[in-house]
Design a protein around this motif. Sequence first.
Motif, PDB file in Angstrom:
ATOM      1  N   SER A  55      43.984  46.676  45.271  1.00 58.92           N
ATOM      2  CA  SER A  55      44.040  45.344  44.686  1.00 58.92           C
ATOM      3  C   SER A  55      44.290  45.463  43.201  1.00 58.92           C
ATOM      4  O   SER A  55      44.022  46.476  42.580  1.00 58.92           O
ATOM      5  CB  SER A  55      42.725  44.582  44.925  1.00 58.92           C
ATOM      6  OG  SER A  55      41.682  45.240  44.261  1.00 58.92           O
ATOM      7  N   ARG A  56      44.808  44.367  42.626  1.00 59.60           N
ATOM      8  CA  ARG A  56      45.006  44.309  41.188  1.00 59.60           C
ATOM      9  C   ARG A  56      44.636  42.922  40.686  1.00 59.60           C
ATOM     10  O   ARG A  56      44.879  41.925  41.349  1.00 59.60           O
ATOM     11  CB  ARG A  56      46.461  44.621  40.816  1.00 59.60           C
ATOM     12  CG  ARG A  56      46.809  46.075  40.959  1.00 59.60           C
ATOM     13  CD  ARG A  56      48.132  46.388  40.309  1.00 59.60           C
ATOM     14  NE  ARG A  56      49.220  45.684  40.956  1.00 59.60           N
ATOM     15  CZ  ARG A  56      50.459  45.693  40.502  1.00 59.60           C
ATOM     16  NH1 ARG A  56      50.746  46.337  39.400  1.00 59.60           N
ATOM     17  NH2 ARG A  56      51.412  45.047  41.132  1.00 59.60           N
ATOM     18  N   ASN A  57      44.071  42.905  39.506  1.00 64.98           N
ATOM     19  CA  ASN A  57      43.660  41.639  38.915  1.00 64.98           C
ATOM     20  C   ASN A  57      44.423  41.469  37.610  1.00 64.98           C
ATOM     21  O   ASN A  57      44.338  42.296  36.713  1.00 64.98           O
ATOM     22  CB  ASN A  57      42.148  41.668  38.642  1.00 64.98           C
ATOM     23  CG  ASN A  57      41.664  40.398  37.992  1.00 64.98           C
ATOM     24  OD1 ASN A  57      42.268  39.354  38.191  1.00 64.98           O
ATOM     25  ND2 ASN A  57      40.593  40.490  37.235  1.00 64.98           N
ATOM     26  N   VAL A  58      45.201  40.389  37.474  1.00 65.28           N
ATOM     27  CA  VAL A  58      46.015  40.155  36.293  1.00 65.28           C
ATOM     28  C   VAL A  58      45.398  39.021  35.486  1.00 65.28           C
ATOM     29  O   VAL A  58      45.124  37.948  36.004  1.00 65.28           O
ATOM     30  CB  VAL A  58      47.466  39.789  36.684  1.00 65.28           C
ATOM     31  CG1 VAL A  58      48.285  39.530  35.420  1.00 65.28           C
ATOM     32  CG2 VAL A  58      48.084  40.906  37.498  1.00 65.28           C
ATOM     33  N   ARG A  59      45.190  39.287  34.193  1.00 64.19           N
ATOM     34  CA  ARG A  59      44.566  38.299  33.321  1.00 64.19           C
ATOM     35  C   ARG A  59      45.457  38.057  32.110  1.00 64.19           C
ATOM     36  O   ARG A  59      45.885  38.993  31.460  1.00 64.19           O
ATOM     37  CB  ARG A  59      43.195  38.808  32.863  1.00 64.19           C
ATOM     38  CG  ARG A  59      42.437  37.829  32.003  1.00 64.19           C
ATOM     39  CD  ARG A  59      41.041  38.323  31.729  1.00 64.19           C
ATOM     40  NE  ARG A  59      41.065  39.691  31.244  1.00 64.19           N
ATOM     41  CZ  ARG A  59      40.138  40.182  30.423  1.00 64.19           C
ATOM     42  NH1 ARG A  59      39.157  39.415  30.021  1.00 64.19           N
ATOM     43  NH2 ARG A  59      40.194  41.420  30.011  1.00 64.19           N
ATOM     44  N   GLN A  60      45.737  36.800  31.816  1.00 71.22           N
ATOM     45  CA  GLN A  60      46.602  36.459  30.681  1.00 71.22           C
ATOM     46  C   GLN A  60      45.748  36.135  29.459  1.00 71.22           C
ATOM     47  O   GLN A  60      44.854  35.293  29.519  1.00 71.22           O
ATOM     48  CB  GLN A  60      47.467  35.255  31.033  1.00 71.22           C
ATOM     49  CG  GLN A  60      48.602  35.003  30.071  1.00 71.22           C
ATOM     50  CD  GLN A  60      49.739  36.001  30.225  1.00 71.22           C
ATOM     51  OE1 GLN A  60      49.776  36.738  31.188  1.00 71.22           O
ATOM     52  NE2 GLN A  60      50.641  36.026  29.275  1.00 71.22           N
ATOM     53  N   LEU A  61      45.970  36.859  28.366  1.00 72.02           N
ATOM     54  CA  LEU A  61      45.229  36.650  27.130  1.00 72.02           C
ATOM     55  C   LEU A  61      46.186  36.128  26.073  1.00 72.02           C
ATOM     56  O   LEU A  61      47.164  36.781  25.754  1.00 72.02           O
ATOM     57  CB  LEU A  61      44.605  37.970  26.658  1.00 72.02           C
ATOM     58  CG  LEU A  61      43.690  38.692  27.658  1.00 72.02           C
ATOM     59  CD1 LEU A  61      43.303  40.045  27.101  1.00 72.02           C
ATOM     60  CD2 LEU A  61      42.470  37.873  27.970  1.00 72.02           C
ATOM     61  N   GLN A  62      45.898  34.966  25.520  1.00 66.80           N
ATOM     62  CA  GLN A  62      46.793  34.358  24.555  1.00 66.80           C
ATOM     63  C   GLN A  62      46.295  34.615  23.135  1.00 66.80           C
ATOM     64  O   GLN A  62      45.172  34.283  22.791  1.00 66.80           O
ATOM     65  CB  GLN A  62      46.893  32.848  24.801  1.00 66.80           C
ATOM     66  CG  GLN A  62      47.947  32.159  23.945  1.00 66.80           C
ATOM     67  CD  GLN A  62      49.361  32.546  24.350  1.00 66.80           C
ATOM     68  OE1 GLN A  62      49.608  32.752  25.532  1.00 66.80           O
ATOM     69  NE2 GLN A  62      50.256  32.658  23.401  1.00 66.80           N
ATOM     70  N   MET A  63      47.140  35.242  22.320  1.00 67.86           N
ATOM     71  CA  MET A  63      46.797  35.478  20.924  1.00 67.86           C
ATOM     72  C   MET A  63      47.191  34.266  20.078  1.00 67.86           C
ATOM     73  O   MET A  63      48.279  33.723  20.243  1.00 67.86           O
ATOM     74  CB  MET A  63      47.522  36.713  20.404  1.00 67.86           C
ATOM     75  CG  MET A  63      46.993  38.028  20.930  1.00 67.86           C
ATOM     76  SD  MET A  63      45.318  38.423  20.361  1.00 67.86           S
ATOM     77  CE  MET A  63      44.432  38.381  21.917  1.00 67.86           C
ATOM     78  N   ALA A  64      46.307  33.860  19.173  1.00 63.84           N
ATOM     79  CA  ALA A  64      46.581  32.713  18.319  1.00 63.84           C
ATOM     80  C   ALA A  64      47.666  33.042  17.303  1.00 63.84           C
ATOM     81  O   ALA A  64      47.818  34.181  16.877  1.00 63.84           O
ATOM     82  CB  ALA A  64      45.307  32.306  17.581  1.00 63.84           C
TER      83      ALA A  64
END
Length: 295
Positions: A55-64
Motif C-alpha cells: 500500500s501507499r499513502n499520498v499526502r499533498q502539502l501546500q507551501m505558502a
Amino acid sequence: MQVKLRACTCINDASLEPRKQAHVEENLKRSRKCVYNFPYSSSCLEVVGDNTRKSRNVRQLQMATVLELKSYFQKFDVRYDDIQVVIPEKIRKASVLIPLLLVDGEWHVLVTVRAKSLRKFAGVVVFPGGFQEKADVDGVDTALRESEEEIGLKPDDVDIIAILPPTMVEGDICLTPVLAAIPSDFRPVLNTQEVLKVFYLPLSRFLRDDSVRKTWTFENEEVYSHTFTDIIDGEKMSTSGSVSSFCMLIALVVLQSTKLVSLTPKNFLDKDTAFAHHAEYTRQLFETKKILNKL
C-alpha cells in the motif's frame, strides 16, 4: 518496513504529454524517490510506502507563498502601530536577518556558523547579524548590512516578510529579528573572519520531538532552551538558544501547524500566539530596567 520518500514538487498532470506522464509514473513506481520541479506550484508530494508494495499513502502539502507569509505574520509585525516597541537609547541594539528560502518546494531557514577565531561564541550556530552602528537607519538596515558583510547577501535580494518584536538576549542586548525571503539560488560568499560555514534546514525540522530541552533562568523566570542536532557535511551541528526558539515559532506560523511549542513552564504557543506577547513582555522589561536604573 516503512519507507519515507523525499518531498517533491509537481506540475499539473494535464500539462504533461501522455507518454511523458506514463514515464514519470513508471519511474515513481520503480524508485519511489524522485523530484520534479514545476513552475506553477510550490506544493510538496510526500509518498509513504513499504518495500512489499502492499500500500501507499499520498499526502499533498501546500507551501505558502511569500505574500501569504506576509499575511500570516502581519499580526506580529512591529511596523504596525498597535505593536510598536520603542527601544530606550541606553539599551544596546542588535539585529539579525532570518532568511527563508524554498528548497525542493519546502521552506528552509539559513543559518551560519561563527568562525572559530572569534573571541565570543566561536563555532556557534547563529543568524546573520550584529550590533547596530551609528550609520544604520534602523534595525532592518543593521540586519541587511551585516548579512551582506558576512555572507554576501545583497539587500536587493531580500524580501522582508516581517519585523518581529524585539527581544532581550544575553541580559542587556535588545535584538530585532527581521524575517525575510531570499532567492532559492542564493550562493553565499563568506567573510571567513566572521563565518565558518553556511547551511540551511527545513523549518519542519524544528517541529520534531527530537530536541534536547534544558531549563535556565532569565530575568528571574524559568525558560526552556531547545537544542536540535543535525549532521551537516559529515559534522555534527547543534542549533540552540534563541536561534532554535525563533525557528520553532516561525515554523509554527509558516507551516500553519497545529502543534504547540513551550518555551517556558507556564505557556504553550501556537501559530496564532507565537509572537503575540513578545512586544508587551519587552515593554515591561524596559520599564523594569528604567525603574531599577533610578534606584
